[in-house]
Scaffold this motif. Sequence first.
Motif, mmCIF file in Angstrom:
data_model
loop_
_atom_site.group_PDB
_atom_site.id
_atom_site.type_symbol
_atom_site.label_atom_id
_atom_site.label_comp_id
_atom_site.label_asym_id
_atom_site.label_seq_id
_atom_site.Cartn_x
_atom_site.Cartn_y
_atom_site.Cartn_z
ATOM 1 N N HIS A 1 0.964 -1.388 0.087
ATOM 2 C CA HIS A 1 0.080 0.198 0.080
ATOM 3 C C HIS A 1 0.708 1.279 -0.201
ATOM 4 O O HIS A 1 0.418 2.192 -0.396
ATOM 5 C CB HIS A 1 -1.002 0.092 1.284
ATOM 6 C CG HIS A 1 -2.227 -1.091 1.168
ATOM 7 N ND1 HIS A 1 -1.893 -2.289 1.418
ATOM 8 C CD2 HIS A 1 -3.329 -0.720 0.924
ATOM 9 C CE1 HIS A 1 -2.960 -3.038 1.355
ATOM 10 N NE2 HIS A 1 -4.085 -2.059 0.821
ATOM 11 N N MET A 2 2.001 1.308 0.414
ATOM 12 C CA MET A 2 2.893 2.507 0.856
ATOM 13 C C MET A 2 4.463 2.168 0.654
ATOM 14 O O MET A 2 4.932 1.013 1.105
ATOM 15 C CB MET A 2 2.551 3.223 2.154
ATOM 16 C CG MET A 2 3.384 4.525 2.230
ATOM 17 S SD MET A 2 4.870 4.571 2.700
ATOM 18 C CE MET A 2 4.808 3.896 4.347
ATOM 19 N N ARG B 1 6.154 7.715 -0.829
ATOM 20 C CA ARG B 1 6.779 8.774 0.409
ATOM 21 C C ARG B 1 8.067 9.172 -0.253
ATOM 22 O O ARG B 1 8.894 8.087 -0.541
ATOM 23 C CB ARG B 1 6.657 8.362 1.604
ATOM 24 C CG ARG B 1 5.242 8.277 2.155
ATOM 25 C CD ARG B 1 5.392 7.930 3.733
ATOM 26 N NE ARG B 1 3.966 7.673 4.241
ATOM 27 C CZ ARG B 1 3.746 7.177 5.371
ATOM 28 N NH1 ARG B 1 4.897 6.901 6.201
ATOM 29 N NH2 ARG B 1 2.455 7.088 5.786
ATOM 30 N N LEU C 1 -1.296 3.657 -2.560
ATOM 31 C CA LEU C 1 -1.903 4.573 -2.464
ATOM 32 C C LEU C 1 -0.790 5.951 -2.297
ATOM 33 O O LEU C 1 -1.202 7.146 -2.300
ATOM 34 C CB LEU C 1 -2.769 4.745 -1.092
ATOM 35 C CG LEU C 1 -3.845 3.758 -1.171
ATOM 36 C CD1 LEU C 1 -4.293 3.463 0.267
ATOM 37 C CD2 LEU C 1 -5.137 4.250 -2.008
ATOM 38 N N GLU C 2 0.221 5.645 -1.793
ATOM 39 C CA GLU C 2 1.331 6.516 -1.667
ATOM 40 C C GLU C 2 2.628 6.277 -1.718
ATOM 41 O O GLU C 2 3.087 4.989 -1.519
ATOM 42 C CB GLU C 2 1.212 7.078 -0.129
ATOM 43 C CG GLU C 2 2.028 8.210 0.331
ATOM 44 C CD GLU C 2 1.764 8.695 1.732
ATOM 45 O OE1 GLU C 2 2.483 9.846 2.052
ATOM 46 O OE2 GLU C 2 1.270 7.731 2.509
ATOM 47 N N ASN D 1 7.876 4.061 1.292
ATOM 48 C CA ASN D 1 8.864 5.108 1.478
ATOM 49 C C ASN D 1 10.323 5.040 0.838
ATOM 50 O O ASN D 1 10.897 4.166 1.129
ATOM 51 C CB ASN D 1 9.218 5.100 3.381
ATOM 52 C CG ASN D 1 9.812 6.642 3.491
ATOM 53 O OD1 ASN D 1 10.571 6.913 2.786
ATOM 54 N ND2 ASN D 1 9.490 6.747 4.711
ATOM 55 N N MET E 1 2.806 12.483 -6.900
ATOM 56 C CA MET E 1 4.193 12.035 -6.423
ATOM 57 C C MET E 1 5.134 13.170 -6.237
ATOM 58 O O MET E 1 5.334 14.072 -7.117
ATOM 59 C CB MET E 1 4.800 11.125 -7.802
ATOM 60 C CG MET E 1 6.037 10.305 -6.954
ATOM 61 S SD MET E 1 6.467 8.681 -8.202
ATOM 62 C CE MET E 1 6.794 9.622 -9.890
ATOM 63 N N GLU E 2 5.735 13.233 -5.084
ATOM 64 C CA GLU E 2 6.955 14.340 -4.962
ATOM 65 C C GLU E 2 8.059 14.075 -5.347
ATOM 66 O O GLU E 2 8.659 13.102 -4.575
ATOM 67 C CB GLU E 2 6.608 14.375 -3.050
ATOM 68 C CG GLU E 2 7.466 15.497 -2.498
ATOM 69 C CD GLU E 2 7.061 16.751 -3.233
ATOM 70 O OE1 GLU E 2 7.906 17.340 -3.856
ATOM 71 O OE2 GLU E 2 5.997 17.132 -2.736
ATOM 72 N N LEU F 1 -2.084 5.790 -7.204
ATOM 73 C CA LEU F 1 -1.643 7.256 -6.717
ATOM 74 C C LEU F 1 -2.037 8.235 -7.464
ATOM 75 O O LEU F 1 -2.415 8.080 -8.894
ATOM 76 C CB LEU F 1 0.232 6.862 -7.363
ATOM 77 C CG LEU F 1 0.950 5.712 -6.896
ATOM 78 C CD1 LEU F 1 2.288 5.724 -7.470
ATOM 79 C CD2 LEU F 1 1.393 6.070 -5.199
#
Length: 256
Positions: free
Chosen positions: A165-166, A192, A189-190, A168, A216-217, A213
């Motif tokens: 799900h995520m 990071r 979903l993310e 980092n 996106m940073e 998504l």
Amino acid sequence: MVVIKFSTLLLLGLAVLTSARYERYICQVIEDDWCTLQKIYITSRTDVRGLRFPDEKFEKIRIGQHYDFANTDSVISIYSAGLFRRMSRARYLQMNAVRMQGLDMPDTVLELDVSNNWITRIYIDPDKSYSLRKLKMKNNLVTSVASFKYLNQLDELDMSENLVHMVNFELFSFMPYIRNIDFSHNRLLEVRPGDVELVLYYLERLDLANNQLIGMELKRWTFPSLRMLNMTGNPIQRMDYFEVQRAFPRLWRVTY
């Protein structure tokens, strides 16, 4: 006569126990230096007692399904450290479609393919030094990759078709040689960016297709060798062109 019969039964019983306890597997097929093993049935950690595998001349071992049209003939519910010690000279392992649910990560294997299993539990020992360069875990049930930071020699990671799900991306600051990352067909979903400036000098391909998504940073990322970024199948609306150009100066293909 009674004593003789009892002794005979005792010897037969010991013979049965011995044959059940010690079992040596040989290569059913040898192809391109790969040793293919068949009909292995391991459902618990204790099942590995007395197993013997091929000697040191085989660094490449394949168990389970190799061709797409062939049904697996082996079951390895958990690939434990005890099982690995019995094939410790192997440097390349393929264990596809063996119904694996748990994995103790081997520390001296260079390439590991455990695709098409049921893996939910992965144990990576923080006190060990891992040699793993390529890890393929396509089509499993993995939900988290946080412990992968100890696999700091990885240059290829295929986690497609899992349940993550995520992610980092600070995780990859521990993998300076990573070239290929694939998290397509997960439930992301993310993504990071992490709390550190992340520079991955060798990353060439990043696949995040078919997730959930919305953005996106990129401000903390610099991937100077990235050539392909796949974001198709996400509900993402737009990407900042100038930020993409700064973060990925050699990017020649981006799809979203």
